[in-house]
Design a protein around this motif. Structure first.
Motif, PDB file in Angstrom:
ATOM      1  N   ILE A   7       0.804   3.318   2.363  1.00  0.00           N
ATOM      2  CA  ILE A   7       0.348   2.204   1.534  1.00  0.00           C
ATOM      3  C   ILE A   7       1.537   1.734   0.703  1.00  0.00           C
ATOM      4  O   ILE A   7       2.202   2.545   0.054  1.00  0.00           O
ATOM      5  CB  ILE A   7      -0.813   2.601   0.594  1.00  0.00           C
ATOM      6  N   VAL A   8       1.797   0.441   0.776  1.00  0.00           N
ATOM      7  CA  VAL A   8       2.835  -0.172  -0.056  1.00  0.00           C
ATOM      8  C   VAL A   8       2.166  -1.171  -0.988  1.00  0.00           C
ATOM      9  O   VAL A   8       1.092  -1.698  -0.694  1.00  0.00           O
ATOM     10  CB  VAL A   8       3.937  -0.878   0.776  1.00  0.00           C
ATOM     11  N   THR A   9       2.824  -1.406  -2.109  1.00  0.00           N
ATOM     12  CA  THR A   9       2.308  -2.363  -3.085  1.00  0.00           C
ATOM     13  C   THR A   9       3.477  -3.098  -3.724  1.00  0.00           C
ATOM     14  O   THR A   9       4.635  -2.757  -3.514  1.00  0.00           O
ATOM     15  CB  THR A   9       1.438  -1.643  -4.151  1.00  0.00           C
ATOM     16  N   SER A  15      -1.110  -6.556  -4.831  1.00  0.00           N
ATOM     17  CA  SER A  15      -1.435  -6.478  -3.408  1.00  0.00           C
ATOM     18  C   SER A  15      -1.169  -5.068  -2.898  1.00  0.00           C
ATOM     19  O   SER A  15      -0.221  -4.413  -3.332  1.00  0.00           O
ATOM     20  CB  SER A  15      -0.570  -7.450  -2.613  1.00  0.00           C
ATOM     21  N   MET A  16      -1.997  -4.643  -1.963  1.00  0.00           N
ATOM     22  CA  MET A  16      -1.794  -3.342  -1.328  1.00  0.00           C
ATOM     23  C   MET A  16      -1.886  -3.558   0.180  1.00  0.00           C
ATOM     24  O   MET A  16      -2.739  -4.304   0.653  1.00  0.00           O
ATOM     25  CB  MET A  16      -2.856  -2.349  -1.778  1.00  0.00           C
ATOM     26  N   ARG A  47       7.143  -1.184  -2.803  1.00  0.00           N
ATOM     27  CA  ARG A  47       6.906   0.141  -3.384  1.00  0.00           C
ATOM     28  C   ARG A  47       5.998   0.977  -2.485  1.00  0.00           C
ATOM     29  O   ARG A  47       4.831   0.647  -2.297  1.00  0.00           O
ATOM     30  CB  ARG A  47       6.274   0.024  -4.759  1.00  0.00           C
ATOM     31  N   LEU A  48       6.556   2.048  -1.972  1.00  0.00           N
ATOM     32  CA  LEU A  48       5.771   3.000  -1.194  1.00  0.00           C
ATOM     33  C   LEU A  48       5.073   3.914  -2.190  1.00  0.00           C
ATOM     34  O   LEU A  48       5.722   4.634  -2.949  1.00  0.00           O
ATOM     35  CB  LEU A  48       6.680   3.829  -0.280  1.00  0.00           C
ATOM     36  N   LEU A  78      -7.182   6.929  -3.504  1.00  0.00           N
ATOM     37  CA  LEU A  78      -6.347   7.691  -2.577  1.00  0.00           C
ATOM     38  C   LEU A  78      -4.928   7.829  -3.126  1.00  0.00           C
ATOM     39  O   LEU A  78      -4.360   8.924  -3.139  1.00  0.00           O
ATOM     40  CB  LEU A  78      -6.334   6.995  -1.208  1.00  0.00           C
ATOM     41  N   VAL A  79      -4.378   6.738  -3.620  1.00  0.00           N
ATOM     42  CA  VAL A  79      -3.023   6.769  -4.199  1.00  0.00           C
ATOM     43  C   VAL A  79      -2.996   7.682  -5.412  1.00  0.00           C
ATOM     44  O   VAL A  79      -2.136   8.566  -5.531  1.00  0.00           O
ATOM     45  CB  VAL A  79      -2.536   5.349  -4.567  1.00  0.00           C
ATOM     46  N   ARG A  80      -3.948   7.498  -6.316  1.00  0.00           N
ATOM     47  CA  ARG A  80      -3.975   8.297  -7.555  1.00  0.00           C
ATOM     48  C   ARG A  80      -4.184   9.783  -7.298  1.00  0.00           C
ATOM     49  O   ARG A  80      -3.784  10.612  -8.104  1.00  0.00           O
ATOM     50  CB  ARG A  80      -5.062   7.775  -8.486  1.00  0.00           C
TER      51      ARG A  80
END
Length: 116
Positions: A7-9, A15-16, A47-48, A78-80
């Motif tokens: 996932i990049v943002t 945006s993701m 940003r990965l 999921l990221v957190r």
């Protein structure tokens, strides 16, 4: 060969994007070189913030299909779960890539004073 789901943002987490790659460093380099290819220049996905590694392409595709259907809230959870501060993980990947690409010096050197 390893496969990755990632996932990049953008800088503001507006945006993701979920993607799949066999070479994360090359993929992220592509995102940085082509900042407005997918979105406008204000939403540069550089940003990965999350990735998973898989041994087979089939495993990666199956996981990609699941994660790409997640709602925004599910992606954020999921990221957190592993990156609570949303740190750009590219830095660690670059460091690991540099270490892996350099040959390891296994030769033991003795000071000249010991040899004489």
């Amino acid at each position: 060969m390893k496969k990755f789901v990632y996932i990049v943002t953008d800088r503001n987490r507006t945006s993701m994007h979920v993607g799949m790659s066999s070479d994360l460093i090359k993929t992220l380099d592509f995102y940085k070189k082509m900042p407005s290819l997918f979105f406008d220049s204000a939403q540069q996905l550089t940003r990965l913030v999350y990735f998973e590694e898989f041994r087979t392409e089939a495993q990666a595709i199956a996981r990609f299909k699941v994660v790409s259907r997640f709602t925004r809230m599910q992606k954020e959870r999921l990221v957190r779960s592993c990156n609570p501060d949303w740190i750009d993980l590219t830095i660690g990947l670059d460091f690991e890539h540099i270490l892996m690409s350099k040959p390891i010096n296994t030769q033991v050197t003795m000071p000249l004073s010991i040899l004489s």
